[in-house]
Design a protein around this motif. Structure first.
Motif, PDB file in Angstrom:
ATOM      1  N   ARG A 219       0.851  -1.180   0.096  1.00 23.20           N
ATOM      2  CA  ARG A 219       0.037   0.026  -0.041  1.00 23.20           C
ATOM      3  C   ARG A 219       0.988   1.383  -0.024  1.00 23.20           C
ATOM      4  O   ARG A 219       1.740   1.450   0.709  1.00 23.20           O
ATOM      5  CB  ARG A 219      -1.081  -0.017   1.333  1.00 23.20           C
ATOM      6  N   ALA A 220       0.895   2.102  -0.979  1.00 23.64           N
ATOM      7  CA  ALA A 220       1.553   3.326  -0.826  1.00 23.64           C
ATOM      8  C   ALA A 220       0.386   4.554  -0.436  1.00 23.64           C
ATOM      9  O   ALA A 220      -0.335   4.843  -1.218  1.00 23.64           O
ATOM     10  CB  ALA A 220       1.654   3.711  -2.407  1.00 23.64           C
ATOM     11  N   ARG A 221       0.899   5.172   0.709  1.00 24.08           N
ATOM     12  CA  ARG A 221      -0.002   6.034   1.375  1.00 24.08           C
ATOM     13  C   ARG A 221       0.901   7.291   1.680  1.00 24.08           C
ATOM     14  O   ARG A 221       1.791   7.226   2.116  1.00 24.08           O
ATOM     15  CB  ARG A 221      -0.621   5.579   2.427  1.00 24.08           C
ATOM     16  N   ASP A 222       0.323   8.394   1.072  1.00 24.46           N
ATOM     17  CA  ASP A 222       1.045   9.661   1.470  1.00 24.46           C
ATOM     18  C   ASP A 222       2.670   9.585   0.808  1.00 24.46           C
ATOM     19  O   ASP A 222       3.384  10.058   1.455  1.00 24.46           O
ATOM     20  CB  ASP A 222       1.138  10.033   2.759  1.00 24.46           C
ATOM     21  N   GLY A 223       2.743   8.839  -0.256  1.00 24.78           N
ATOM     22  CA  GLY A 223       3.987   8.764  -1.014  1.00 24.78           C
ATOM     23  C   GLY A 223       5.078   7.571  -0.274  1.00 24.78           C
ATOM     24  O   GLY A 223       6.105   7.580  -0.823  1.00 24.78           O
ATOM     25  N   VAL A 224       4.406   6.956   0.569  1.00 26.09           N
ATOM     26  CA  VAL A 224       5.427   5.963   1.194  1.00 26.09           C
ATOM     27  C   VAL A 224       4.724   4.594   0.818  1.00 26.09           C
ATOM     28  O   VAL A 224       3.565   4.505   1.297  1.00 26.09           O
ATOM     29  CB  VAL A 224       5.585   6.174   2.715  1.00 26.09           C
ATOM     30  N   ILE A 225       5.493   3.559   0.590  1.00 26.56           N
ATOM     31  CA  ILE A 225       4.968   2.335   0.262  1.00 26.56           C
ATOM     32  C   ILE A 225       5.254   1.367   1.266  1.00 26.56           C
ATOM     33  O   ILE A 225       6.351   1.047   1.872  1.00 26.56           O
ATOM     34  CB  ILE A 225       5.762   1.673  -1.096  1.00 26.56           C
ATOM     35  N   GLY A 226       4.391   0.619   2.074  1.00 25.96           N
ATOM     36  CA  GLY A 226       4.393   0.036   2.890  1.00 25.96           C
ATOM     37  C   GLY A 226       4.212  -1.585   2.438  1.00 25.96           C
ATOM     38  O   GLY A 226       3.146  -1.582   1.550  1.00 25.96           O
ATOM     39  N   PRO A 227       4.407  -2.648   3.463  1.00 26.22           N
ATOM     40  CA  PRO A 227       3.818  -3.949   2.860  1.00 26.22           C
ATOM     41  C   PRO A 227       2.547  -4.390   3.302  1.00 26.22           C
ATOM     42  O   PRO A 227       2.203  -5.446   3.379  1.00 26.22           O
ATOM     43  CB  PRO A 227       5.031  -5.056   3.766  1.00 26.22           C
ATOM     44  N   GLY A 228       1.671  -3.477   3.894  1.00 28.86           N
ATOM     45  CA  GLY A 228       0.296  -3.858   4.274  1.00 28.86           C
ATOM     46  C   GLY A 228       0.512  -4.630   5.194  1.00 28.86           C
ATOM     47  O   GLY A 228       1.143  -4.312   6.573  1.00 28.86           O
ATOM     48  N   VAL A 229      -0.514  -5.490   5.455  1.00 31.74           N
ATOM     49  CA  VAL A 229      -0.589  -6.507   6.683  1.00 31.74           C
ATOM     50  C   VAL A 229       0.322  -7.533   6.644  1.00 31.74           C
ATOM     51  O   VAL A 229       0.340  -8.263   5.649  1.00 31.74           O
ATOM     52  CB  VAL A 229      -2.011  -6.760   6.991  1.00 31.74           C
ATOM     53  N   THR A 230       1.287  -7.813   7.626  1.00 32.18           N
ATOM     54  CA  THR A 230       2.273  -8.554   7.523  1.00 32.18           C
ATOM     55  C   THR A 230       2.481  -9.287   8.972  1.00 32.18           C
ATOM     56  O   THR A 230       2.056  -8.656   9.909  1.00 32.18           O
ATOM     57  CB  THR A 230       3.864  -7.982   7.220  1.00 32.18           C
ATOM     58  N   ILE A 231       3.102 -10.436   8.810  1.00 34.29           N
ATOM     59  CA  ILE A 231       3.193 -11.238   9.840  1.00 34.29           C
ATOM     60  C   ILE A 231       4.954 -11.427  10.174  1.00 34.29           C
ATOM     61  O   ILE A 231       5.446 -11.759   9.067  1.00 34.29           O
ATOM     62  CB  ILE A 231       2.708 -12.846   9.729  1.00 34.29           C
ATOM     63  N   SER A 232       5.505 -10.988  11.134  1.00 30.69           N
ATOM     64  CA  SER A 232       6.979 -11.480  11.425  1.00 30.69           C
ATOM     65  C   SER A 232       7.051 -12.334  12.386  1.00 30.69           C
ATOM     66  O   SER A 232       6.338 -12.552  13.459  1.00 30.69           O
ATOM     67  CB  SER A 232       7.438  -9.850  11.882  1.00 30.69           C
ATOM     68  N   GLY A 233       8.364 -12.933  12.417  1.00 32.34           N
ATOM     69  CA  GLY A 233       8.724 -14.269  13.124  1.00 32.34           C
ATOM     70  C   GLY A 233       8.264 -15.530  12.683  1.00 32.34           C
ATOM     71  O   GLY A 233       8.467 -16.703  13.466  1.00 32.34           O
ATOM     72  N   GLY A 234       7.640 -15.829  11.391  1.00 37.18           N
ATOM     73  CA  GLY A 234       7.543 -17.108  10.978  1.00 37.18           C
ATOM     74  C   GLY A 234       8.410 -18.120  10.771  1.00 37.18           C
ATOM     75  O   GLY A 234       8.233 -19.142  10.855  1.00 37.18           O
ATOM     76  N   GLN A 235       9.962 -17.552  10.577  1.00 38.34           N
ATOM     77  CA  GLN A 235      11.015 -18.376  10.517  1.00 38.34           C
ATOM     78  C   GLN A 235      11.528 -18.423  11.840  1.00 38.34           C
ATOM     79  O   GLN A 235      12.487 -17.798  12.469  1.00 38.34           O
ATOM     80  CB  GLN A 235      11.864 -18.041   9.574  1.00 38.34           C
ATOM     81  N   PHE A 236      11.193 -19.474  12.999  1.00 40.04           N
ATOM     82  CA  PHE A 236      11.344 -19.480  14.111  1.00 40.04           C
ATOM     83  C   PHE A 236      12.709 -19.807  14.599  1.00 40.04           C
ATOM     84  O   PHE A 236      13.408 -20.655  13.618  1.00 40.04           O
ATOM     85  CB  PHE A 236      10.540 -20.512  14.859  1.00 40.04           C
ATOM     86  N   SER A 237      13.347 -19.529  15.561  1.00 40.30           N
ATOM     87  CA  SER A 237      14.582 -19.741  16.191  1.00 40.30           C
ATOM     88  C   SER A 237      14.448 -21.160  16.423  1.00 40.30           C
ATOM     89  O   SER A 237      13.456 -21.660  16.575  1.00 40.30           O
ATOM     90  CB  SER A 237      15.194 -19.046  17.177  1.00 40.30           C
ATOM     91  N   ASP A 238      15.849 -21.910  16.360  1.00 40.98           N
ATOM     92  CA  ASP A 238      15.724 -23.566  16.456  1.00 40.98           C
ATOM     93  C   ASP A 238      15.275 -23.592  18.024  1.00 40.98           C
ATOM     94  O   ASP A 238      15.512 -22.952  19.025  1.00 40.98           O
ATOM     95  CB  ASP A 238      17.117 -23.898  16.645  1.00 40.98           C
ATOM     96  N   ALA A 239      14.585 -24.798  18.351  1.00 43.28           N
ATOM     97  CA  ALA A 239      14.342 -25.173  19.580  1.00 43.28           C
ATOM     98  C   ALA A 239      15.103 -26.631  20.017  1.00 43.28           C
ATOM     99  O   ALA A 239      15.660 -27.072  18.988  1.00 43.28           O
ATOM    100  CB  ALA A 239      12.597 -25.610  19.580  1.00 43.28           C
TER     101      ALA A 239
END
Length: 425
Positions: free
Chosen positions: A260-280
């Motif tokens: 989404r480009a809003r006020d001249g800035v492009i953002g990735p919209g709704v995103t999930i972070s942390g899906g590549q989990f550290s090792d257990a």
């Protein structure tokens, strides 16, 4: 008589008597899923096929009107070049065939799949573009459907699309970018070090304002990453799904990435972070939280494993993966998130994985040990974590047991001390 203490620095040699098993996901199954889940992602608006770029290698369209005005990081643009090699540019046409990183480029570029497309052979379709509408908004789309790769190969073809959607209902110059993917079966042309469409310098995807702001999709320039069934398979991921009320589009359909480009800035919209989990590690409690940006609570999470859930771990309603892992292996899955966005309720999906390492054997008994007293019976059992059974305990060559006290293979230090002193095991 003063009370003697036993200070024990545990350095026993341990014999491991168990090996954890490993579970691996079937890549063939993953590839089959990838091919069948992306059919709804590419938009079929007929006007997107209005104009064709003549069959070519490394060519471009003339500067063509978008049909509306966009604010691209403060630069007002009304036209773009459609480049044969999977990208749009705004400052000039781009004939480069070997993809480059977008993080430091001096080009204004929006690239759904920047790689060496070759439409010269009859088995490849041409690149088409045109103006249409989406949900009442003016839209410019460029179709790369069933396109081959250099040099004149059509044994594999890719199908993808880039769409710019006018969103002046939000603010003048605002727009959305869609990257839509249906099939990615090759990643590299012959002149970029590829062999049979693979390896070498593979595709990159994302955007840049040509100066200091850019975004590269994870997996860019990594061999095999974007392919159907790859770790960052484009047809199996989404950054933002379609709103529930949008007609004709599957909610959260895989293969659609929206920026989404809003006020001249492009953002990735709704995103999930942390899906590549550290090792257990087997036997050790684990907890890791997922993050969300571009949406507001309440959140509803789903967790769909490719083959089997990671044993001992569960995803909570709050987006926390936790528990005590019980079986080693690498587990892949699809995370789903339903939340509220500027367009209403929305569902997105993201690939994730976690590797559970075999148990790490370590002594859990703390040191120094409790004090012992001459003439009084003493007993201390050593404990370890990492294996439930099959342990054999021994002392090192430099161990110094108190007279009257012995140590057995079960890890029991016991007896009646006879002489005061400090003893190091």
């Amino acid at each position: 008589m003063t009370s003697p203490s036993i200070y024990v620095f545990a350095r026993p040699a341990l014999l491991l008597a168990a090996i954890a098993g490993v579970i691996c996901a079937s890549e063939v199954t993953a590839q089959a899923q990838a091919t069948t889940t992306a059919a709804s992602s590419v938009r079929t608006n007929p006007a997107f096929n209005t104009t064709a770029i003549a069959r070519n290698d490394d060519g471009s369209s003339a500067l063509v009107s978008l049909g509306f005005t966009i604010n691209l990081f403060g630069k007002i643009r009304t036209a773009a070049y459609v480049n044969n090699n999977g990208n749009l540019t705004f400052d000039s046409a781009l004939s480069t065939f070997t993809p480059f990183g977008l993080k430091k480029t001096a080009r204004e570029i929006i690239a759904p799949f920047f790689a060496d497309v070759d439409t010269r052979p009859a088995g490849s379709k041409q690149v088409f573009f045109g103006l249409d509408t989406i949900n009442g908004h003016r839209a410019f789309g460029a179709n790369y459907i069933d396109v081959g790769y250099y040099s004149q190969h059509v044994d594999k073809t890719n199908s993808f699309q880039v769409v710019l959607i006018e969103r002046e209902d939000q603010h003048p110059g605002d727009f959305d970018i869609e990257f839509n993917y249906q099939r990615i079966s090759w990643e590299t042309g012959d002149a970029s070090g590829g062999i049979n469409g693979f390896g070498g310098t593979p595709a990159t995807a994302g955007w840049s304002n040509g100066t200091d702001t850019s975004y590269e999709l994870p997996g860019s320039l990594i061999p095999g990453a974007f392919l159907d069934g790859g770790p960052y398979s484009l047809v199996r991921q989404s950054l933002t799904g379609a709103p529930v009320r949008t007609p004709g589009v599957t909610q959260g359909s895989s293969g659609r990435l929206i920026f989404r480009a809003r006020d001249g800035v492009i953002g990735p919209g709704v995103t999930i972070s942390g899906g590549q989990f550290s090792d257990a590690t087997v036997g050790i409690p684990y907890s890791a939280a997922l993050g969300v940006s571009g949406a507001t609570p309440p959140y509803v999470w789903t967790f769909q494993s490719d083959v089997a859930d990671p044993p001992g771990l569960t995803l909570s309603s709050g987006g926390v993966l936790s528990g005590t892992p019980s079986v080693a292996g690498t587990y892949s899955f699809t995370l789903g998130l339903t939340a509220n966005s500027e367009d209403g309720p929305i569902t997105i999906y993201q690939r994730g994985s976690i590797t559970i390492q075999p148990p790490t054997l370590r002594i859990s008994t703390g040191c120094p040990l409790s004090d012992a007293y001459v003439g009084s019976p003493y007993s201390q059992s050593f404990k370890a974590v990492g294996l439930a059974n099959g342990l054999i305990w021994t002392l090192g060559d430099t161990a110094n047991l108190p007279p009257g006290v012995s140590f057995n293979s079960s890890g029991l230090l016991a007896g009646t001390p006879q002489l005061p002193g400090t003893y190091i095991l």
